[in-house]
Design a protein around this motif. Structure first.
Motif, PDB file in Angstrom:
ATOM      1  N   ALA A   1      50.719  52.550  26.014  1.00  0.00           N
ATOM      2  CA  ALA A   1      49.843  51.829  25.187  1.00  0.00           C
ATOM      3  C   ALA A   1      48.568  52.121  25.654  1.00  0.00           C
ATOM      4  O   ALA A   1      47.926  52.005  26.686  1.00  0.00           O
ATOM      5  CB  ALA A   1      50.283  50.554  25.157  1.00  0.00           C
ATOM      6  N   VAL A   2      47.545  52.657  24.500  1.00  0.00           N
ATOM      7  CA  VAL A   2      46.390  53.309  25.187  1.00  0.00           C
ATOM      8  C   VAL A   2      45.113  52.381  24.151  1.00  0.00           C
ATOM      9  O   VAL A   2      45.427  52.246  22.829  1.00  0.00           O
ATOM     10  CB  VAL A   2      46.045  54.629  24.734  1.00  0.00           C
ATOM     11  N   GLU A   3      44.441  51.941  24.839  1.00  0.00           N
ATOM     12  CA  GLU A   3      43.211  51.016  23.972  1.00  0.00           C
ATOM     13  C   GLU A   3      41.910  52.022  24.262  1.00  0.00           C
ATOM     14  O   GLU A   3      41.527  52.523  25.332  1.00  0.00           O
ATOM     15  CB  GLU A   3      42.894  49.894  24.616  1.00  0.00           C
ATOM     16  N   PHE A   4      41.414  52.436  22.974  1.00  0.00           N
ATOM     17  CA  PHE A   4      40.221  53.203  23.038  1.00  0.00           C
ATOM     18  C   PHE A   4      39.013  52.282  23.051  1.00  0.00           C
ATOM     19  O   PHE A   4      38.758  51.358  22.399  1.00  0.00           O
ATOM     20  CB  PHE A   4      40.355  54.127  21.469  1.00  0.00           C
ATOM     21  N   GLY A   5      38.497  52.376  24.375  1.00  0.00           N
ATOM     22  CA  GLY A   5      37.068  51.518  24.677  1.00  0.00           C
ATOM     23  C   GLY A   5      35.976  52.060  23.656  1.00  0.00           C
ATOM     24  O   GLY A   5      35.062  50.990  23.331  1.00  0.00           O
ATOM     25  N   GLY A   6      35.946  52.981  23.424  1.00  0.00           N
ATOM     26  CA  GLY A   6      34.641  53.518  22.514  1.00  0.00           C
ATOM     27  C   GLY A   6      34.125  54.724  23.101  1.00  0.00           C
ATOM     28  O   GLY A   6      34.487  55.603  24.094  1.00  0.00           O
ATOM     29  N   LEU A   7      32.793  55.115  22.318  1.00  0.00           N
ATOM     30  CA  LEU A   7      32.345  56.380  22.602  1.00  0.00           C
ATOM     31  C   LEU A   7      30.758  55.931  22.615  1.00  0.00           C
ATOM     32  O   LEU A   7      30.107  55.255  21.528  1.00  0.00           O
ATOM     33  CB  LEU A   7      32.551  57.551  21.481  1.00  0.00           C
ATOM     34  N   VAL A   8      30.196  56.116  23.840  1.00  0.00           N
ATOM     35  CA  VAL A   8      28.839  55.832  23.927  1.00  0.00           C
ATOM     36  C   VAL A   8      27.839  57.006  24.288  1.00  0.00           C
ATOM     37  O   VAL A   8      28.270  57.848  24.999  1.00  0.00           O
ATOM     38  CB  VAL A   8      28.494  54.641  24.846  1.00  0.00           C
ATOM     39  N   ASP A   9      26.538  57.041  24.013  1.00  0.00           N
ATOM     40  CA  ASP A   9      25.568  57.698  24.508  1.00  0.00           C
ATOM     41  C   ASP A   9      24.900  57.216  25.685  1.00  0.00           C
ATOM     42  O   ASP A   9      24.474  56.112  25.667  1.00  0.00           O
ATOM     43  CB  ASP A   9      24.471  58.290  23.357  1.00  0.00           C
ATOM     44  N   VAL A  10      24.967  58.044  26.844  1.00  0.00           N
ATOM     45  CA  VAL A  10      24.339  57.347  28.026  1.00  0.00           C
ATOM     46  C   VAL A  10      22.861  57.771  27.922  1.00  0.00           C
ATOM     47  O   VAL A  10      22.440  59.030  28.097  1.00  0.00           O
ATOM     48  CB  VAL A  10      25.217  58.074  29.381  1.00  0.00           C
TER      49      VAL A  10
END
Length: 185
Positions: free
Chosen positions: A126-135
């Motif tokens: 089961a995978v939870e996508f935490g998100g996509l962020v610009d560093v």
């Protein structure tokens, strides 16, 4: 009126994503004597993520160095590495290769094969996508995931001490990947 269905795609740009080992970990939990849990981690993990145009074209692989086990107890770790348990001399790695990805939004299912030694068995995470962020420091894009699954020790011939050690090993992966550089157009 005709309806058009579209296959779900990962919310990530296509390409080969770089694994971020400094912000990734693989942990596990196993029952001891049926009354308590022993928690640990493997300190060496490599992974790759190739995002395709569709989910069917997307592949995830990972390799765990089994001799990097760390339960916080050096004597126990040495015993787990020995021939009656993991036998890291004969089975140095555990590998994963995805066979299917399903889902949408933040919740996904990752299906694949785990190989330990010469035994390969299917597993579902089961995978939870935490998100996509610009560093902000370097402008790179990072994607984060948490994957949880279970394997049975006896499926891999790791059946030492039934009753002393639990049959089910719960696995938790916390991983980050860095997006491929954007193409200049």
């Amino acid at each position: 009126m005709t309806s058009q269905t579209t296959a779900p795609v990962l919310p990530l740009p296509a390409g080969t994503w770089a694994f971020d080992p400094f912000h990734s970990a693989v942990g596990f939990t196993i029952r001891h004597l049926g009354i308590a849990k022993v928690r640990g981690r493997f300190n060496r993990l490599e992974a790759s993520l190739v995002v395709g145009e569709t989910l069917a074209d997307t592949e995830i692989t990972a390799t765990v160095a089994l001799d990097s086990i760390d339960t916080g107890n050096a004597d126990r770790d040495a015993h787990v590495r020995a021939s009656d348990l993991l036998d890291v001399a004969e089975r140095p790695t555990m590998t994963f290769r995805s066979t299917r990805i399903e889902g949408a939004g933040e919740d996904w299912t990752l299906v694949g094969d785990v190989t330990i030694g010469d035994v390969t068995r299917p597993i579902t995470f089961a995978v939870e996508f935490g998100g996509l962020v610009d560093v902000p420091m370097d402008g790179s894009k990072h994607a984060g995931f948490e994957a949880t699954g279970e394997l049975r020790r006896s499926d891999y011939g790791l059946d030492f001490a039934p009753g002393l050690l639990g049959e089910v090993v719960k696995i938790v992966l916390d991983v980050q990947f860095v997006a491929p550089p954007a193409e200049d157009g």
